[in-house]
Each structure stands twice: as structure tokens, then as C-alpha cells.
Design a protein around this motif. Structure first.
Motif, PDB file in Angstrom:
ATOM      1  N   LEU A 110       0.825  -1.214   0.000  1.00 51.88           N
ATOM      2  CA  LEU A 110       0.000   0.000   0.000  1.00 51.88           C
ATOM      3  C   LEU A 110       0.857   1.260   0.000  1.00 51.88           C
ATOM      4  CD1 LEU A 110      -2.883   1.190   0.237  1.00 51.88           C
ATOM      5  CD2 LEU A 110      -2.684   0.919   2.709  1.00 51.88           C
ATOM      6  N   ASP A 111       0.590   2.112  -0.969  1.00 56.69           N
ATOM      7  CA  ASP A 111       1.200   3.440  -1.032  1.00 56.69           C
ATOM      8  C   ASP A 111       0.375   4.433  -0.237  1.00 56.69           C
ATOM      9  OD1 ASP A 111       3.438   3.289  -2.588  1.00 56.69           O
ATOM     10  OD2 ASP A 111       2.478   3.937  -4.441  1.00 56.69           O
ATOM     11  N   THR A 112       1.043   5.186   0.623  1.00 53.18           N
ATOM     12  CA  THR A 112       0.356   6.284   1.306  1.00 53.18           C
ATOM     13  C   THR A 112       1.100   7.571   0.968  1.00 53.18           C
ATOM     14  OG1 THR A 112       1.744   6.108   3.292  1.00 53.18           O
ATOM     15  CG2 THR A 112      -0.255   4.752   3.224  1.00 53.18           C
ATOM     16  N   LEU A 133       5.727   5.589   1.742  1.00 56.14           N
ATOM     17  CA  LEU A 133       5.279   6.965   1.987  1.00 56.14           C
ATOM     18  C   LEU A 133       5.797   7.869   0.881  1.00 56.14           C
ATOM     19  CD1 LEU A 133       3.881   9.076   3.812  1.00 56.14           C
ATOM     20  CD2 LEU A 133       6.086   9.388   4.965  1.00 56.14           C
ATOM     21  N   HIS A 134       4.830   8.506   0.189  1.00 54.13           N
ATOM     22  CA  HIS A 134       5.132   9.436  -0.892  1.00 54.13           C
ATOM     23  C   HIS A 134       4.891  10.864  -0.436  1.00 54.13           C
ATOM     24  CE1 HIS A 134       5.816   7.175  -4.591  1.00 54.13           C
ATOM     25  NE2 HIS A 134       5.032   6.242  -4.101  1.00 54.13           N
ATOM     26  N   GLY A 135       5.178  11.797  -1.331  1.00 60.52           N
ATOM     27  CA  GLY A 135       4.831  13.192  -1.091  1.00 60.52           C
ATOM     28  C   GLY A 135       6.007  14.099  -1.366  1.00 60.52           C
ATOM     29  N   LEU A 235      15.431   3.316  -7.285  1.00 62.48           N
ATOM     30  CA  LEU A 235      14.916   4.492  -7.988  1.00 62.48           C
ATOM     31  C   LEU A 235      13.434   4.323  -8.257  1.00 62.48           C
ATOM     32  CD1 LEU A 235      17.819   4.709 -10.610  1.00 62.48           C
ATOM     33  CD2 LEU A 235      17.695   5.812  -8.346  1.00 62.48           C
ATOM     34  N   HIS A 236      12.764   5.455  -8.447  1.00 60.05           N
ATOM     35  CA  HIS A 236      11.318   5.458  -8.638  1.00 60.05           C
ATOM     36  C   HIS A 236      10.959   6.513  -9.670  1.00 60.05           C
ATOM     37  CE1 HIS A 236       7.320   7.155  -7.889  1.00 60.05           C
ATOM     38  NE2 HIS A 236       6.973   5.993  -7.410  1.00 60.05           N
ATOM     39  N   ALA A 237       9.951   6.218 -10.493  1.00 58.75           N
ATOM     40  CA  ALA A 237       9.381   7.242 -11.377  1.00 58.75           C
ATOM     41  C   ALA A 237       7.891   6.993 -11.534  1.00 58.75           C
ATOM     42  CB  ALA A 237      10.049   7.201 -12.754  1.00 58.75           C
ATOM     43  N   HIS A 238       7.133   8.066 -11.548  1.00 59.19           N
ATOM     44  CA  HIS A 238       5.681   7.993 -11.826  1.00 59.19           C
ATOM     45  C   HIS A 238       5.431   8.998 -12.938  1.00 59.19           C
ATOM     46  CE1 HIS A 238       1.385   7.769 -11.265  1.00 59.19           C
ATOM     47  NE2 HIS A 238       1.325   9.069 -11.053  1.00 59.19           N
ATOM     48  N   ILE A 239       5.054   8.515 -14.101  1.00 57.71           N
ATOM     49  CA  ILE A 239       5.122   9.373 -15.294  1.00 57.71           C
ATOM     50  C   ILE A 239       3.790  10.006 -15.689  1.00 57.71           C
ATOM     51  CG2 ILE A 239       7.152   8.227 -16.259  1.00 57.71           C
ATOM     52  CD1 ILE A 239       5.176   6.740 -18.169  1.00 57.71           C
ATOM     53  N   GLY A 277       6.048   3.119 -10.898  1.00 54.99           N
ATOM     54  CA  GLY A 277       4.903   3.991 -10.664  1.00 54.99           C
ATOM     55  C   GLY A 277       3.582   3.412 -11.112  1.00 54.99           C
ATOM     56  N   GLY A 278       2.575   4.291 -11.153  1.00 56.24           N
ATOM     57  CA  GLY A 278       1.222   3.888 -11.544  1.00 56.24           C
ATOM     58  C   GLY A 278       0.798   4.625 -12.794  1.00 56.24           C
ATOM     59  N   GLY A 279      -0.507   4.795 -12.969  1.00 53.64           N
ATOM     60  CA  GLY A 279      -1.009   5.561 -14.104  1.00 53.64           C
ATOM     61  C   GLY A 279      -1.752   4.750 -15.144  1.00 53.64           C
ATOM     62  N   GLY A 323      -3.442   2.689  -9.046  1.00 54.21           N
ATOM     63  CA  GLY A 323      -4.514   3.167  -8.173  1.00 54.21           C
ATOM     64  C   GLY A 323      -5.841   3.065  -8.905  1.00 54.21           C
ATOM     65  N   ARG A 324      -6.015   3.979  -9.859  1.00 55.70           N
ATOM     66  CA  ARG A 324      -7.247   4.058 -10.641  1.00 55.70           C
ATOM     67  C   ARG A 324      -7.641   2.724 -11.276  1.00 55.70           C
ATOM     68  NH1 ARG A 324      -8.282   8.813 -13.450  1.00 55.70           N
ATOM     69  NH2 ARG A 324      -6.112   9.284 -12.973  1.00 55.70           N
ATOM     70  N   ALA A 325      -6.658   1.990 -11.812  1.00 54.30           N
ATOM     71  CA  ALA A 325      -6.974   0.775 -12.565  1.00 54.30           C
ATOM     72  C   ALA A 325      -7.494  -0.339 -11.654  1.00 54.30           C
ATOM     73  CB  ALA A 325      -5.745   0.297 -13.331  1.00 54.30           C
TER      74      ALA A 325
HETATM   75  C1  LIG Z   1      -1.197   9.003  -8.078  1.00 49.51           C
HETATM   76  C2  LIG Z   1      -0.007   8.145  -8.018  1.00 49.51           C
HETATM   77  C3  LIG Z   1      -0.113   6.796  -8.366  1.00 49.51           C
HETATM   78  C4  LIG Z   1      -1.377   6.163  -8.861  1.00 49.51           C
HETATM   79  O1  LIG Z   1      -1.799   6.690 -10.068  1.00 49.51           O
HETATM   80  P1  LIG Z   1      -3.025   6.012 -10.857  1.00 49.51           P
HETATM   81  O2  LIG Z   1      -3.184   6.865 -12.051  1.00 49.51           O
HETATM   82  O3  LIG Z   1      -4.195   6.055  -9.942  1.00 49.51           O
HETATM   83  O4  LIG Z   1      -2.609   4.616 -11.159  1.00 49.51           O
HETATM   84  C5  LIG Z   1       1.016   6.021  -8.243  1.00 49.51           C
HETATM   85  N1  LIG Z   1       2.200   6.537  -7.814  1.00 49.51           N
HETATM   86  C6  LIG Z   1       2.319   7.830  -7.475  1.00 49.51           C
HETATM   87  C7  LIG Z   1       3.633   8.339  -7.006  1.00 49.51           C
HETATM   88  C8  LIG Z   1       1.238   8.688  -7.567  1.00 49.51           C
HETATM   89  O5  LIG Z   1       1.372   9.971  -7.246  1.00 49.51           O
END
Ligand SMILES: *Cc1c(COP(=O)(O)O)cnc(C)c1O
Length: 473
Positions: A110-112, A133-135, A235-239, A277-279, A323-325
């Protein structure tokens, strides 16, 4: 009636306005014999009667199946490369204690991204080792909490923060598990991704060198590797978000792995983890064409394997953050319709054409996405079926804003009238989570349906709730 000149190009005139496009709905949603919309056999009239409207109706089996589906698909694709994938459900899409338990039971982590989200996860009993923990601006308290509970990983977003985490780790006598969030210069959304330096935003450590200076990303790696109170995992990336094609993820994976190879050359270290990452996108309307997780996983695994081979590095343990998916399609919002209005609108060809406004008993307070992102949704008449002609309609809320739109463009049956129930699918992610009390509306309840039984997992806010923090009341 026929095709309206007011309809956007992507919106087709429905052959049958009562029909459901399966890709937009949770697996348990279908019309019953009498035409009423139902979840696992429970009709919407019964749900509305028991729990009120607006109501978030969540098909728990569907949610869990999508969570499990991501884990299985990515595990299968990456099994031979890195023994499987850690799937972190992005709690910001929709989180409650029940949801935290479901994803844990399905083998996800779980990502918070706040103290509040960490608190929900802890109350739910999620092991701290399974949390991240993100942010971009974590507070001292949030970082301290993460360290004190031995949280699995802190995804560090800047050099300032890395120093702060190191300081707090020394203070608390803990070793901090950190990932570094980088901006790989890939920004993806829906069908497009822009492979340019997407630098002008608040998230992440830039990978661009500043003259003779190392990039912030390289500086962060050096800092982390020379501070023993920091355990640099990777390393991490959320695109981006609502992405359909694999290319953006592939490009990000290549850039991060290349950087990983540079780290190996410079520091002699192979970082053990890599988060992509997600998306992952979903179908909100007929215009959306998401890919199955298995298709994306296979494409990503191929790129990771080929790139690591080319660079001569070992393959790190991969993680992803959907998340969304997972949450999005599991849920529809049930509204009761009220006032209707038909306006004559000048179409592009100069002729006047009718548009029907259908008002519902919620709006931007339970779904801010149309206002925030121009997001499109669809809707169906849920309480019954009808032979009535479809008319181009706009579903609007009851708030004091003309922009208070729930569904901008949809063909709804002409005879939709006050007292009907309307269902808007795809509202499981970033709707309840973004809900507000604008105009002092109470936030809706969330009802979960499992094994043919419905129960509230979040109750509706009452007027007493709305007044509870008003110290003059
Ligand atoms: C919002 C977010 C996600 C999830 O994105 P979805 O489009 O819901 O899959 C994953 N990782 C990070 C770092 C985010 O900010």
C-alpha cells in the motif's frame, strides 16, 4: 431524433440507450429481468432505499479481482526476471480501512502519501513493512512516524528531504529505507506521451546535469550512499495518469535502468529495487481503450530484460503502483434525478439543437474530476429501461456553480424524469477521495457488495457531522 450536432466526435448515437458497455462497469453489474440495474443481483432501488443517494456502490469482488489481476499479471511477466513484482495499491485513489485490508489480503502492498493515509493503513492492520510513503513535502511528523513504525520505504522527492530524512533517522536511531523519485523526462497521458524534459513541475529529482555539477538525482544517490543511516533501495518514477499504451512506461524504465548502470560504474553498487509507478488507464467512456494488465506487463518485462542485458546490469526487483486501474471501475455513483431542463443551443453549423440538462442530488462535491480535469464520464438510467428516444444530455449537480457538471455529454432517454435513478460508472478512484462539503452537502456513503450482500463501509455524513467542528454551533 437522431445524431445531435452538439455531440462531441467521440460520442456515438446509442443503438440501445439501456445497454451497458461491459468495459465501463464492475463485473457484478447487470440489468435484472425487469430492466433495473443491479450489483450481484441487488437492485439499485433497494440500495437507494437502504443507504440513500448519492451513493458510491462498490463491487468488492470486482475491486479485489482487479487487485489480484495486477499482481498475477505482473508476477507472471517478471517471474523469470526478478522473481515477481511488488504491487503497491495507490491509496490516494480511494482508501478506507476495509480497502486497506482487501489489498493486503490479495497480496498487494500500500502506497500512502500523508500521515492520515498512514493512520488508516495502521488502523487496518497493514504491516508497516508493506507501506510506502510518498509526497513532495512530507512533514517532520510524517517522516518521524514512518521511521518509528519501521515503514517499508520512504520515497524521497528532493535533496532537502533526503537531508531531513537522514537527520530524523539519526535522531530516532533508525535506518531509513529510501527510494529516490526521479523525473526521467517522460510525461505520459492517455494516448500520448511527451518524451521531452518535463522538468517544470514540483515532483521528483531532476536527472539533468547543471554544467559541471552533477544532476540533483546523482547528488542524491551520492548523499544516500555515503550516509549509513540511509538504506538506498532504488529508484522510482511515476510518469502520469490514465495511460493506455506501454511506451511511456518502457521509456521511463530504460532511462532509470541507464541511470542504474551509471550508479554501478561510479559507486560500484547495484540498487536492489526499481519502481515504475502507476497511471494505468481505465475506460470512462467509449473513447477510452485501456490495455489488459497482462499486455502492459509483458511489454514492460521485455524492455526491462533487454535494457538490463544491454547495460550489463542485474535486474532489480520491480514494483508498480496502480490506483485508478484497481479502484476506478469497481464503483458507480447512484444519483436520484430531479429537475430537467431543455435548452436550445447553436451548433457549429448555425442551427439550433436541443440539449437536455438532467440535475442530480450530488455533483462536484462527490465528483470533482470533471471540474478539475475536464474529465468525461458516461451515465445510464438505472431504475428502469425505456424505449424512449435518446437525447443529448448533460448531467449536472445541485451546487451553486454553472461548472458543476457530472457528465458533460451523454445520450440519455428523453423520458428520464424526477425520481429516476441514474448511475455513473468509473467513479471508484479520485471521486470519494476528492469529495468536499461544498454548499454543506454531506459526503455520500460508500457501500460494498460482496457475495450478493451489501454493507456500508463508509457511512453518509449527517448534518450533525457537518456542524461537529463548528465551535459556535
Ligand atoms: C497518483 C499516483 C499513483 C497512482 O496513479 P493512478 O493513475 O491512480 O494509477 C502512483 N504513484 C504515485 C507516485 C502517484 O502519485
Amino acid at each position: 431524433m437522431s445524431i445531435s450536432p452538439l455531440a462531441p466526435a467521440w460520442l456515438s448515437y446509442p443503438e440501445d440507450a439501456n445497454a451497458l458497455r461491459p468495459i465501463e462497469w464492475a463485473g457484478g453489474v447487470a440489468r435484472t429481468g425487469n430492466g433495473e440495474l443491479a450489483v450481484q443481483g441487488i437492485g439499485v432501488a433497494e440500495l437507494a432505499k437502504e443507504f440513500g443517494t448519492p451513493l458510491f456502490v462498490l463491487d468488492e469482488d470486482d475491486f479485489r479481482a482487479r487487485a489480484r489481476g495486477f499482481k498475477q499479471a505482473f508476477d507472471a511477466a517478471f517471474a523469470d526476471l526478478c522473481g515477481g513484482v511488488d504491487v503497491y495499491y495507490a491509496g490516494k485513489a480511494f482508501l478506507s480501512t476495509e480497502v486497506a485490508r482487501w489489498v493486503t489480503a490479495e497480496g498487494l502492498r500500500l502506497d500512502t502519501c500523508s500521515g492520515g493515509e498512514m493512520a488508516v493503513a495502521r488502523v487496518a492492520g497493514v504491516p508497516a513493512a508493506n507501506l510506502s510513503l510518498h509526497g513532495n513535502n512530507k512533514s517532520v511528523d510524517e517522516i518521524r512516524t514512518a521511521l518509528e513504525i519501521d515503514l517499508g520505504r520512504i520515497v524521497v522527492d528532493s535533496l532537502d528531504e533526503l537531508e531531513r530524512v537522514a537527520l530524523l533517522a539519526r535522531e530516532t536511531g533508525k535506518r531509513a529505507n529510501v527510494m529516490l523519485r526521479l523525473t526521467p523526462g517522460v510525461h505520459a497521458s492517455t494516448h500520448e506521451f511527451i518524451a521531452t524534459a518535463h522538468e517544470d513541475q514540483k515532483f521528483g529529482l531532476s536527472m539533468i546535469e547543471l554544467g559541471e555539477e552533477p544532476s540533483p538525482a546523482a547528488a542524491a544517490v551520492s548523499y544516500a550512499l555515503t550516509h549509513p543511516e540511509l538504506n538506498l533501495l532504488g529508484l522510482h518514477a511515476h510518469i502520469g495518469s490514465q495511460i493506455f499504451e506501454a511506451e511511456g512506461f518502457e521509456l521511463a524504465a530504460r532511462k532509470l535502468l541507464s541511470f542504474q548502470a551509471e550508479i554501478k560504474n561510479k559507486h560500484g553498487v547495484e540498487l536492489p529495487e526499481l519502481d515504475l509507478g502507476g497511471g494505468y488507464g481505465i475506460a470512462y467512456t467509449e473513447a477510452d481503450t485501456p490495455r489488459e494488465p497482462a499486455v502492459l506487463a509483458a511489454a514492460m518485462a521485455d524492455v526491462v530484460a533487454a535494457t538490463a542485458r544491454e547495460l550489463g546490469i542485474s535486474i532489480p526487483r520491480i514494483s508498480i503502483e496502480p490506483g485508478r486501474a484497481i479502484a476506478g471501475t469497481s464503483t458507480f455513483t447512484l444519483y436520484e434525478t430531479g429537475v430537467r431542463k431543455t435548452v436550445q443551443v447553436q451548433a457549429e453549423d448555425g442551427t439550433l439543437s436541443p440539449r437536455r440538462y438532467v440535475s442530480v442530488d450530488g455533483g462536484m462535491s462527490d465528483n470533482a474530476r470533471p471540474v478539475l480535469y475536464d474529465a468525461d464520464y458516461t451515465a445510464v438510467l438505472a431504475s428502469r429501461v425505456t424505449e424512449s428516444e435518446p437525447i443529448v444530455s448533460r448531467v449536472v449537480g445541485k451546487h451553486c456553480e454553472s461548472g458543476d457538471i457530472v457528465v458533460r455529454d451523454v445520450y440519455l432517454p428523453e423520458d428520464v424524469a424526477a425520481g429516476d435513478l441514474l448511475a455513473v460508472p468509473g467513479t471508484g478512484a479520485y471521486c470519494w477521495a476528492l469529495a468536499s462539503n461544498y454548499n454543506y452537502l454531506g459526503r455520500p456513503a460508500v457501500v460494498a457488495v460482496r457475495n450478493g450482500a451489501a454493507r456500508a463501509i463508509i457511512r453518509r455524513e449527517t448534518e450533525a457531522d457537518l456542524l461537529a467542528r463548528d465551535l459556535g454551533a
